[in-house]
Design an enzyme around this catalytic site. Structure first.
Site, mmCIF file in Angstrom:
data_model
loop_
_atom_site.group_PDB
_atom_site.id
_atom_site.type_symbol
_atom_site.label_atom_id
_atom_site.label_comp_id
_atom_site.label_asym_id
_atom_site.label_seq_id
_atom_site.Cartn_x
_atom_site.Cartn_y
_atom_site.Cartn_z
ATOM 1 N N LYS A 1 -18.936 -4.321 -1.676
ATOM 2 C CA LYS A 1 -17.477 -4.446 -1.838
ATOM 3 C C LYS A 1 -17.141 -5.544 -2.839
ATOM 4 O O LYS A 1 -16.321 -5.364 -3.742
ATOM 5 C CB LYS A 1 -16.822 -4.750 -0.480
ATOM 6 N N GLN B 1 -15.374 -7.868 7.996
ATOM 7 C CA GLN B 1 -16.360 -6.789 8.137
ATOM 8 C C GLN B 1 -16.639 -6.519 9.619
ATOM 9 O O GLN B 1 -16.931 -7.432 10.382
ATOM 10 C CB GLN B 1 -17.659 -7.166 7.399
ATOM 11 N N ASP C 1 -7.842 -3.420 4.669
ATOM 12 C CA ASP C 1 -8.529 -2.371 5.432
ATOM 13 C C ASP C 1 -7.522 -1.492 6.190
ATOM 14 O O ASP C 1 -7.890 -0.443 6.714
ATOM 15 C CB ASP C 1 -9.489 -3.007 6.461
#
Ligand code: NAD
Length: 296
Positions: free
Chosen positions: A53, A97, A120
């Site tokens: 990422k 994460q 996200d």
């Protein structure tokens, strides 16, 4: 005729180019988007995802870094850090994460992220906005990537029968909402669904995110359907496969997203897009979501 392969890799590259152009344009206005990825613990798969990422963000001219914590981090310390990032005007996107190590309250941690930086799309404000069909939502990346893939191949959704296999918070539920916002008639199947094949055979658009290797076989697919395979599984020989048995489904479907090279690359591209969206919206700048279509 075997199904056409949906090229997520190529589409993701086009989105990433587009995002980079937007970032460079923002830089001419003195805005330099920044994404901070928080990683707790040392799970090797998570570490790889996080590194991918950050690398992708940097390639897209987005400033990006990983903030690492040991598995033993106190929850308060983690919450304080996320609160600080949420309040920091020099941060546009904050991503934690998942999964988190045991003992840390995932919900508390996610809710600590400012919704306007939640790239996200996991905070309840963004989940709610997706549900209400509000375009200022930061959409979760995988569902957004699935819709972008369908759009690239000009798949009609209005009035079409769409079936989603899986009801997870990160894929099944939100992709069903996005399909509903696009006026599809949506059915969600899950682990307690009876007669799965009868339901999946109704789908003109079939999205499979069950986390069960090769669950969907050709006999469960309608002739001419569009099938998106979200699953990722590693075979004993190291190669990857999905939630769809590609060999038999290819004989029935019109279009099939491959594993790898389908949804996976789109997820990262959408994270970068969300970072730009967050950077613009939180400054009151308009954001026009790009739609990239392949030539017919
Ligand atoms: P999950 O385990 O959180 O949820 C799976 C869902 O599938 C559940 O809602 C469950 O009810 C349903 N399910 C399980 N067995 C079923 C069955 N036999 N029949 C019907 N439904 C069934 O999984 P997830 O996080 O949504 O991920 C699903 C898959 O997608 C996994 O393989 C994951 O690795 C992959 N994934 C890929 C990406 C990507 O970027 N490509 C992103 C997220 C997840």
């Amino acid at each position: 005729m075997p199904a056409q392969r949906m090229d997520g890799r190529r589409l993701a590259a086009l989105y990433r180019e587009k995002v980079k152009e937007e970032v460079l344009e923002l830089k001419t206005q003195g805005i330099s988007p920044r994404l901070v990825v928080v990683l707790v613990g040392s799970d090797p798969a998570s570490l790889t995802y996080v590194q991918n990422k950050v690398k992708a963000a940097q390639e897209g001219a987005i400033r990006s870094e990983v903030l690492r914590f040991p598995e033993t981090v106190r929850e308060e310390e983690l919450l304080e850090t996320i609160a600080r990032l949420s309040a920091d005007d020099d941060v546009d996107g904050v991503l934690v994460q998942l999964p988190l190590p045991q003992g840390l309250d995932k919900e508390k941690v996610i809710e600590q992220i400012a919704p306007e930086k939640d790239v996200d799309g996991f905070t309840y404000q963004n989940v709610g906005r997706v549900m209400l069909g509000q375009s200022r939502a930061l959409y979760p990346c995988t569902p957004q990537g699935i819709i972008a893939l369908l759009d690239a191949y000009r798949i009609p959704l209005l009035g079409e029968e769409a079936v989603v296999v899986g009801r997870s918070d990160i894929v099944g539920r939100p992709v069903a909402q996005l399909l509903l916002s696009r006026h599809a008639t949506v059915t969600i199947a899950h682990s307690k669904t009876r007669h799965l094949g009868e339901i999946t055979r109704r789908a003109q658009v079939l999205i499979v995110a069950a986390g069960v290797r090769e669950l969907i076989t050709g006999d469960m697919v309608k002739e001419g359907a569009v099938v998106i395979d979200v699953g990722i599984h590693r075979r004993a020989d190291g190669t990857l496969t999905g939630d769809v048995e590609a060999d038999s489904v290819r004989e029935k479907a019109r279009l099939l997203s491959p594993v790898p090279g389908g949804v996976g690359p789109m997820t990262i591209a959408m994270l970068l897009l969300n970072t730009v969206k967050a950077a613009r919206l939180r400054r009151g700048l308009p954001f026009h979501a790009p739609t990239i279509m392949f030539a017919e």
